[in-house]
Design an enzyme around this catalytic site. Sequence first.
Site, PDB file in Angstrom:
ATOM      1  N   ASP A   1     -12.387 -10.081  -0.797  1.00 44.45           N
ATOM      2  CA  ASP A   1     -13.691 -10.164  -0.131  1.00 44.45           C
ATOM      3  C   ASP A   1     -14.648  -9.269  -0.902  1.00 44.45           C
ATOM      4  O   ASP A   1     -14.239  -8.274  -1.497  1.00 44.45           O
ATOM      5  CB  ASP A   1     -13.632  -9.834   1.375  1.00 44.45           C
ATOM      6  CG  ASP A   1     -12.917  -8.558   1.726  1.00 44.45           C
ATOM      7  OD1 ASP A   1     -12.777  -7.672   0.856  1.00 44.45           O
ATOM      8  OD2 ASP A   1     -12.505  -8.419   2.893  1.00 44.45           O
TER       9      ASP A   1
ATOM     10  N   ASN B   1       2.042  -5.191  -3.154  1.00 45.03           N
ATOM     11  CA  ASN B   1       0.632  -5.477  -2.872  1.00 45.03           C
ATOM     12  C   ASN B   1      -0.134  -4.180  -2.599  1.00 45.03           C
ATOM     13  O   ASN B   1       0.349  -3.323  -1.854  1.00 45.03           O
ATOM     14  CB  ASN B   1       0.576  -6.384  -1.627  1.00 45.03           C
ATOM     15  CG  ASN B   1      -0.789  -6.967  -1.357  1.00 45.03           C
ATOM     16  OD1 ASN B   1      -1.423  -7.533  -2.258  1.00 45.03           O
ATOM     17  ND2 ASN B   1      -1.261  -6.846  -0.119  1.00 45.03           N
TER      18      ASN B   1
ATOM     19  N   GLU C   1       0.807  -1.237   0.000  1.00 45.24           N
ATOM     20  CA  GLU C   1       0.000   0.000   0.000  1.00 45.24           C
ATOM     21  C   GLU C   1       0.832   1.277   0.000  1.00 45.24           C
ATOM     22  O   GLU C   1       0.603   2.180   0.807  1.00 45.24           O
ATOM     23  CB  GLU C   1      -0.960  -0.020   1.198  1.00 45.24           C
ATOM     24  CG  GLU C   1      -1.866  -1.249   1.177  1.00 45.24           C
ATOM     25  CD  GLU C   1      -2.795  -1.359   2.377  1.00 45.24           C
ATOM     26  OE1 GLU C   1      -2.777  -0.462   3.240  1.00 45.24           O
ATOM     27  OE2 GLU C   1      -3.535  -2.352   2.458  1.00 45.24           O
TER      28      GLU C   1
ATOM     29  N   GLU D   1      -6.348 -10.533  -1.210  1.00 45.78           N
ATOM     30  CA  GLU D   1      -7.162 -10.279  -0.006  1.00 45.78           C
ATOM     31  C   GLU D   1      -8.639 -10.216  -0.370  1.00 45.78           C
ATOM     32  O   GLU D   1      -9.389  -9.383   0.144  1.00 45.78           O
ATOM     33  CB  GLU D   1      -6.731  -8.965   0.670  1.00 45.78           C
ATOM     34  CG  GLU D   1      -5.262  -8.937   1.057  1.00 45.78           C
ATOM     35  CD  GLU D   1      -4.839  -7.666   1.781  1.00 45.78           C
ATOM     36  OE1 GLU D   1      -5.726  -6.915   2.264  1.00 45.78           O
ATOM     37  OE2 GLU D   1      -3.625  -7.415   1.857  1.00 45.78           O
TER      38      GLU D   1
ATOM     39  N   HIS E   1     -10.587  -5.894  -2.401  1.00 46.05           N
ATOM     40  CA  HIS E   1     -11.643  -5.683  -1.404  1.00 46.05           C
ATOM     41  C   HIS E   1     -12.775  -4.944  -2.125  1.00 46.05           C
ATOM     42  O   HIS E   1     -12.634  -3.769  -2.458  1.00 46.05           O
ATOM     43  CB  HIS E   1     -11.133  -4.818  -0.245  1.00 46.05           C
ATOM     44  CG  HIS E   1     -10.082  -5.488   0.578  1.00 46.05           C
ATOM     45  ND1 HIS E   1     -10.336  -6.582   1.364  1.00 46.05           N
ATOM     46  CD2 HIS E   1      -8.766  -5.194   0.756  1.00 46.05           C
ATOM     47  CE1 HIS E   1      -9.226  -6.957   1.992  1.00 46.05           C
ATOM     48  NE2 HIS E   1      -8.258  -6.137   1.632  1.00 46.05           N
TER      49      HIS E   1
END
Length: 482
Positions: free
Chosen positions: A280, A213, A171, A278, A249
Amino acid sequence: MNHVSARGSGRRTTAPRLRAALVSIAAGVVAVGTTVAIASSASAGTTLGASAAEKGRYFGTAVAVNKLSDSVYVGILNREFNMVTAENEMKWDATEPNQGQFNYTNGDRLVSHAQANGMRVRGHALAWHSQQPGWAQNLSGSTLRSAMLNHVTQVATHYKGKIYAWDVVNEAFADGGTGARRDSNLQRTGNDWIEAAFRAARAADPGAKLCYNDYNTDGQNAKSNAVYAMVQDFKSRGVPIDCVGFQSHFNSASPVPSDYQANLQRFVNLGLDVQITELDIEGSGSTQADNYSRVVRACLAIARCTGITVWGIRDSDSWRASGTPLLFDNSGNKKAAYTSTLSALNEGGTTTPPTTTPPTTTPPTTTPPTTPPPTTAPPTTPPPGNGGCTASVSLNSWTGGFVATVRITAGSAGLSGWVVGLTLPSGTLITNTWSAQSSGTSGSVTFRNVSYNGTVGAGGSTEFGFQGTGNGPTGTPTCSPA
Ligand code: 9MR
């Protein structure tokens, strides 16, 4: 791969029958020599991990180590997944709570669980502006740079040989339309902090894939364009990077982008792997289920999309539990999203991977080994013709610092111990040494073998390394048997 648990779900009665049927099928097929194809489809289509493996991919989840005592949680984990990511346990605040004092207890528990259950591990995350321990938050400039590099080196060294891929930097880009780096204490140490972290990670664990990432980079936008430009620059200058992680996400404000697959593909075209790291997706029912299958199809359509990780198991395990974004409900039942994910993984058959896909049971051809590299790598310099040894240094340098890797090559008599000497330029300070014992941190320094790398066969090699501030050493080091 996965150890199917007989806990609950009626498997206790069906599994033996299934096994018996498969044994007789396999026995019948031995005669025509296709046992392997049949055997490999035994678990195909029944779990996320097995189905992904059939397509040469992995299917992983974030794991909170304190839930490993929850039998429902562990039952699903062991049945469905073949890759794990520590949700918080390998982050800087967890692994180095006080400067120079490392705590690997919970990270090690996860690695042990994974190894005992045939799962691989994604490491998350070595350098990040968030979840820094208090002491690091209070550092700046070269002190912080050195502390960060030491952290990367120590943690990657501790887990050397056990990590499939590391999120080396997490990030680091700002949201919004600027395409700028995110402001942070790490960014303020200089724009080259990211490549310095990657170099230190490579030096510490040459066998792990090294990933950048981030989130909100899943479609083409100013942020992903900026990451793309950085990766392109790294590739052109030989900065070690092997993969880009797309967190993915998603929710109604940030849906699965229409150009998701195209965006992943353009990164692959730069010559590296991509991973969904990650995943979701907030929502429920068929809408959520359709979104999950879109994500799976996008990954499967790209040969170098090597795997998918969801960010938790049950909705109640999610960092966004109220959005019910995962594949299992709070009781551990499979949701519609689970079924659509599994179906998408199984589309197009279960035994034959597409021609552009890496092989079913082996990682892609460029995948580094998951076992530690041999300590006696082939020599790059000719061995001396006597009982002595030679040493050579390779340097990864950046403004203000370096990582040095020193290779020792034994002569015809082999070694039962060694001492290497070199002189550091004035102003240079060693901040960290691995696989050797150093006599000091500046000026003329000697390095002696440690217990496990003193013995080197005739003509064989071993390596140690150190990291420092200032300029790296110049000239050829001395080497003598000890
Ligand atoms: O899921 C993690 C949650 O338990 C932590 O409280 C949170 C703190 O930053 O981090 C969560 O994981 C994040 C991941 O490490 C990086 N990408 C965003 C994830 C969700 O916040």
